[in-house]
Motif scaffolding. Structure first.
Motif, PDB file in Angstrom:
ATOM      1  N   SER A 282       0.811  -1.221   0.000  1.00 18.66           N
ATOM      2  CA  SER A 282       0.000   0.000   0.000  1.00 18.66           C
ATOM      3  C   SER A 282       0.848   1.277   0.000  1.00 18.66           C
ATOM      4  O   SER A 282       0.344   2.351  -0.297  1.00 18.66           O
ATOM      5  CB  SER A 282      -0.964  -0.005   1.184  1.00 18.66           C
ATOM      6  N   SER A 283       2.153   1.194   0.329  1.00 19.89           N
ATOM      7  CA  SER A 283       2.952   2.424   0.404  1.00 19.89           C
ATOM      8  C   SER A 283       3.825   2.650  -0.819  1.00 19.89           C
ATOM      9  O   SER A 283       4.554   3.645  -0.882  1.00 19.89           O
ATOM     10  CB  SER A 283       3.840   2.380   1.647  1.00 19.89           C
ATOM     11  N   ASP A 344       5.812   4.716   4.858  1.00 22.08           N
ATOM     12  CA  ASP A 344       4.626   3.895   5.088  1.00 22.08           C
ATOM     13  C   ASP A 344       3.407   4.793   4.912  1.00 22.08           C
ATOM     14  O   ASP A 344       3.500   6.010   5.085  1.00 22.08           O
ATOM     15  CB  ASP A 344       4.636   3.218   6.464  1.00 22.08           C
ATOM     16  N   ASP A 345       2.288   4.174   4.565  1.00 24.07           N
ATOM     17  CA  ASP A 345       1.112   5.002   4.292  1.00 24.07           C
ATOM     18  C   ASP A 345       0.505   5.562   5.571  1.00 24.07           C
ATOM     19  O   ASP A 345      -0.056   6.640   5.575  1.00 24.07           O
ATOM     20  CB  ASP A 345       0.067   4.201   3.509  1.00 24.07           C
TER      21      ASP A 345
HETATM   22 MG    MG Z   1       0.983  -1.078   4.772  1.00 25.05          MG
END
Ligand code: MG
Ligand code: 5GP
Ligand code: SF4
Length: 457
Positions: A282-283, A344-345
């Motif tokens: 996700s990041s 990181d998100d």
């Molecule tokens: Mg993550």
């Protein structure tokens, strides 16, 4: 959670399976489909991943041109089979199936009222409350009974409701959760994310609007408003973390918005470093944006074992820690001797960041500068995203400097609220407002709710 519905296709149940597969990231605890052949509603549900649940599905038996489906992750109610959606209620007059993404904030109170009136609820899920409210209003399910029931609930919701000969889609008055309408030939499709449309070859038509109740039947599609349309408050975490990068959420592509978050972050919080590394998956978009804006090379310093599910799905902290360890590994040849910007998100409990900083350092990283592509999360979410209690949130209890010590980083910085909004909101005239309550404490929906309005006709 994720919802998917299709109206008017021979292979409704099968396409729902494919659609749910594309929405798998929104919930991994359970999945299900309810299909209608115009007379009877039939369900197939189970605990686990979509693939597991559907491997023993007999699609010949699940015949019908209409279906709704759901993937579940638990925010309210337990993770037992009875809570797996769509919930199906059989009745002589008209059966009813419900699939819900979100959270009903006054569910507890409504449940008490319903029980006092003699209702027997079968599940511990907040979603069942809506079914009872609809049915209390009369035997049949109509736009009017649904609208009246929706006006009694407060919270964030994207609902798909199916009866034998109609499908309804409803979105809360602030439009906190995503819900889109698409077309596949003559069929209508409704889904939490547009990636489900791409999966089955459907095309995006439009968003379901805040406070809108859409009715789909063989007569076509109709729209009503069951509530005053508020300023849209789309969940910012859909962009930060939850949605798939190939989805457009409220007409903003998720990958592109994450990349802009990374770019804003690079402007706001530069670092003296050699490489930029993102935490998969996700990041990665944000890390690419950070690298592009800062001019530092983007490197694959961490890889992910793709056979482990999302860590936050695991209910206990112990399983969560183990999950991170099994999921991510440093690439020693890349990180050794380097000063790293680790993107990181978001930080929720701090588990992921702490573990990754340790991981990078034990693989020989000289410095690790943690940059978070969203503002710090200090407030609980009441709208269906699981970061439940305040004492679990690391940023609610510690300062940035303390967090830096706890996770063992050389520096920590977060994206500002302004930066986040700039990255997401492309065009204010399109009502692309966002909810940032978990970061700012400004809750768009309070328990007492909005002014109810009745459907006029
Ligand atoms: Mg993550
Ligand atoms: P932490 O490990 O700090 O508890 O969680 C942060 C990680 O979980 C991030 O890498 C992020 O991708 C993911 N995450 C992001 N948003 C959420 C959320 O709303 N709930 C949960 N439980 N995890 C999230
Ligand atoms: Fe999303 Fe946070 Fe708002 Fe919850 S509080 S809906 S997670 S932005």
């Amino acid at each position: 959670c994720g919802v998917f519905g299709i109206w008017g296709h021979e292979k409704a149940a099968e396409l729902t399976y494919y659609g749910l597969h594309a929405l798998q990231h929104r919930g991994q605890e359970g999945a299900g489909v309810v299909v209608s052949d115009g007379e009877v509603l039939k369900a197939h549900k189970g605990l686990g991943l979509v693939n597991e649940v559907f491997k023993d599905a007999n699609f010949a038996e699940l015949s019908g041109r209409v279906a709704v489906g759901h993937v579940r992750y638990t925010t309210q109610g337990g993770s037992s089979l009875e809570n797996v959606q769509p919930l199906l209620f059989r009745s002589q007059a008209a059966s009813l199936a419900l699939a819900h993404n979100g959270n009903i904030m006054n569910a507890h109170q409504l449940r008490g009222e319903l029980e006092n009136m003699g209702s027997i609820l079968q599940t511990t899920s907040d979603t069942e409350v809506l079914a009872h409210l609809i049915k209390r209003d009369g035997q049949d399910t109509t736009t009017e009974t649904i609208a009246r029931a929706l006006n009694k609930i407060v919270g964030a919701y994207a609902f798909l409701i199916l009866k034998e000969d109609k499908m309804f889609a409803a979105l809360d008055p602030s439009g906190i959760r995503p819900l889109s309408i698409g077309r596949l030939g003559d069929a209508y499709v409704v889904a939490s994310e547009t990636c489900a449309f791409d999966q089955i070859g459907a095309t995006f038509v439009r968003e379901v609007l805040p406070g809108e109740l859409v009715t789909i039947s063989d007569a076509g599609i109709e729209s009503e408003r069951f509530a005053i349309r508020e300023q849209r408050k789309m969940c910012a975490m859909e962009y930060v973390y939850l949605s798939r990068p190939d989805s457009d959420v409220n007409r903003v592509n998720v990958h592109a918005s994450r990349k802009r978050m990374g770019m804003e972050l690079a402007k706001e919080a530069p670092a003296n470093a050699d490489i930029v590394v993102g935490v998969p998956d996700s990041s990665i978009s944000a890390a690419i944006g950070y690298a592009e804006e800062s001019g530092l090379p983007y490197e694959m310093g961490i890889i992910k074992n793709r056979y482990v599910g999302r860590t936050f799905i695991q209910p206990s902290q112990e399983l969560r820690e183990q999950g991170v360890k099994m999921k991510l590994a440093p690439v020693r040849g890349i990180v050794e001797g380097k000063r790293i910007v680790m993107i990181d998100d978001s930080i929720v409990r701090g588990t992921t960041s702490r573990r990754i900083v340790q991981m990078l350092k034990s693989a020989g990283a000289k410095e690790v500068h943690v940059r978070i592509a969203s503002p710090s999360i200090q407030h609980p979410c009441y709208y269906g995203i699981d970061m439940s209690t305040r004492n679990e949130l690391i940023a609610a209890n510690y300062t940035v400097n303390e967090i830096c010590d706890i996770i063992g980083a050389d520096s920590v910085a977060y994206l500002s609220e302004k930066g986040l909004e700039k990255a997401i909101v492309k065009d204010k005239s399109l009502n692309q407002g966002i909810c940032t309550a978990c970061m700012t404490g400004n809750y768009p929906v309070k328990e007492q709710g909005q002014t109810p309005v009745m459907v006029t006709h």
